[in-house]
Scaffold this motif. Structure first.
Motif, short mmCIF file in Angstrom:
data_model
loop_
_atom_site.label_atom_id
_atom_site.label_comp_id
_atom_site.label_asym_id
_atom_site.label_seq_id
_atom_site.Cartn_x
_atom_site.Cartn_y
_atom_site.Cartn_z
N UNK A 31 0.82 -1.22 0.00
CA UNK A 31 0.00 0.00 0.00
C UNK A 31 0.85 1.26 0.00
N UNK A 32 0.36 2.28 -0.71
CA UNK A 32 1.11 3.52 -0.87
C UNK A 32 1.40 4.19 0.46
N UNK A 33 0.44 4.13 1.41
CA UNK A 33 0.67 4.78 2.70
C UNK A 33 1.78 4.10 3.48
N UNK A 34 1.91 2.78 3.30
CA UNK A 34 3.00 2.04 3.95
C UNK A 34 4.34 2.47 3.37
N UNK A 35 4.40 2.59 2.05
CA UNK A 35 5.63 3.03 1.38
C UNK A 35 6.00 4.45 1.83
N UNK A 36 5.03 5.35 1.88
CA UNK A 36 5.29 6.72 2.30
C UNK A 36 5.81 6.78 3.73
N UNK A 37 5.26 5.94 4.60
CA UNK A 37 5.72 5.91 5.99
C UNK A 37 7.16 5.43 6.07
N UNK A 38 7.51 4.42 5.26
CA UNK A 38 8.88 3.93 5.23
C UNK A 38 9.83 5.01 4.75
N UNK A 39 9.42 5.76 3.73
CA UNK A 39 10.26 6.83 3.20
C UNK A 39 10.49 7.91 4.26
N UNK A 40 9.46 8.21 5.02
CA UNK A 40 9.59 9.21 6.08
C UNK A 40 10.56 8.73 7.16
N UNK A 41 10.49 7.44 7.50
CA UNK A 41 11.42 6.88 8.49
C UNK A 41 12.86 7.08 8.05
N UNK A 42 13.12 6.97 6.76
CA UNK A 42 14.48 7.05 6.25
C UNK A 42 15.00 8.48 6.13
N UNK A 43 14.12 9.44 6.36
CA UNK A 43 14.55 10.83 6.38
C UNK A 43 15.21 11.21 7.70
N UNK A 44 15.10 10.36 8.71
CA UNK A 44 15.73 10.65 10.00
C UNK A 44 17.25 10.69 9.83
N UNK A 45 17.91 11.65 10.44
CA UNK A 45 19.37 11.72 10.34
C UNK A 45 20.02 10.43 10.83
N UNK A 46 20.86 9.84 10.00
CA UNK A 46 21.57 8.62 10.35
C UNK A 46 20.84 7.35 10.00
N UNK A 47 19.63 7.44 9.45
CA UNK A 47 18.85 6.23 9.19
C UNK A 47 19.50 5.34 8.12
N UNK A 48 19.92 5.92 7.01
CA UNK A 48 20.52 5.12 5.94
C UNK A 48 21.86 4.56 6.38
N UNK A 49 22.63 5.35 7.12
CA UNK A 49 23.92 4.85 7.63
C UNK A 49 23.72 3.66 8.56
#
Length: 257
Positions: free
Chosen positions: A152-170
């Motif tokens: 679902x699109x809302x699930x994808x959007x929530x995941x993308x928002x989580x990855x905007x946190x500083x240090x998330x991708x690292x």
């Protein structure tokens, strides 16, 4: 930073089911399954170290560190008995907790679990770890699901928002590196849990796996002890929490009965 968990129901009334998400996910990965569980079944669902609201906990790294962190948190909450369910990397974490705290674990449900064999689609997971936008996540997740299944699109959007946190991708890149046993090999192999210790588990253990899993091949289930309940689901991929939540919920209910 304290490990984050969401608690619903009364975990002192009966042993709760502890839900552990996979790599790059969060507690929200279990939402569809939780909505199908009985209201009288207490639930504790975690954000693993290095993920979402547990981003900056010290125990991020491999499954062993994460299992230690979850078990310590359960002890801190005074939870002396519990059921375990884990998806993908969270399956490896759940299995390690069961092996380390066999007297407390009442059952173990493994959903396309990591650590059951060396084969793993490292390239797909690396692409998923590096995905930032909703579009990149959608593309990265496509190989993880069965054809025709859309997250679902809302699930994808929530995941993308989580990855905007500083240090998330690292953090995800650090956890990704910890999955593998031979960093210099051209074909990366994931760490494998000790099958001889899995054999000693006395609580009910059930494994559910999608027959078309493109991340962790379902034939790894064949290596597991004969006394485990094993369910291979035709036409399903790796993301069973999204693809067939009712089947996963049904299995957890059976395990916790």
């Amino acid at each position: 930073m304290t490990l984050f968990s969401e608690v619903s129901g009364d975990p002192t009334a009966r042993p709760p089911v502890v839900l552990i998400h996979g790599f790059g996910g969060s507690a929200a990965a279990w939402d569809a399954v939780v909505s199908l569980l009985p209201e009288d079944l207490p639930v504790i669902v975690y954000d693993l170290p290095g993920h979402n609201r547990s981003l900056h906990t010290e125990e991020r790294g491999g499954a062993g560190k994460m299992a230690k962190a979850v078990l310590a948190d359960l002890d801190a909450q005074g939870i002396s008995a519990f059921h375990l369910a884990g998806h993908s990397m969270g399956g490896a974490v759940a299995a390690l907790i069961a092996m380390r705290a066999a007297a407390k674990a009442r059952s173990l449900t493994l959903v396309a679990p990591g650590g059951m064999g060396p084969e793993i689609n490292a390239h797909a997971l690396e692409r998923f770890a590096q995905a930032l936008t909703a579009e990149e996540l959608t593309d990265a997740l496509r190989i993880m699901t069965a054809p025709g299944v859309e997250i679902p699109a809302d699930v994808i959007e929530s995941m993308a928002m989580d990855r905007e946190r500083p240090g998330a991708i690292e953090a995800l890149e650090e956890i990704y590196d910890a999955m593998f046993t031979e960093q210099s090999s051209p074909v990366k192999a994931q760490g494998v849990l000790p099958l001889e210790l899995l054999e000693t588990l006395k609580m009910p253990v059930a494994v559910i796996w999608g027959d078309d899993d493109a991340i962790l091949p379902s034939h790894q289930m064949d290596r597991l002890p004969e006394h485990f309940t094993k369910l291979r689901i035709p036409g399903m991929g790796h993301m069973l929490l999204d693809e067939c939540p009712a089947r996963v919920a049904e299995l957890i209910v059976t395990q916790t009965a």
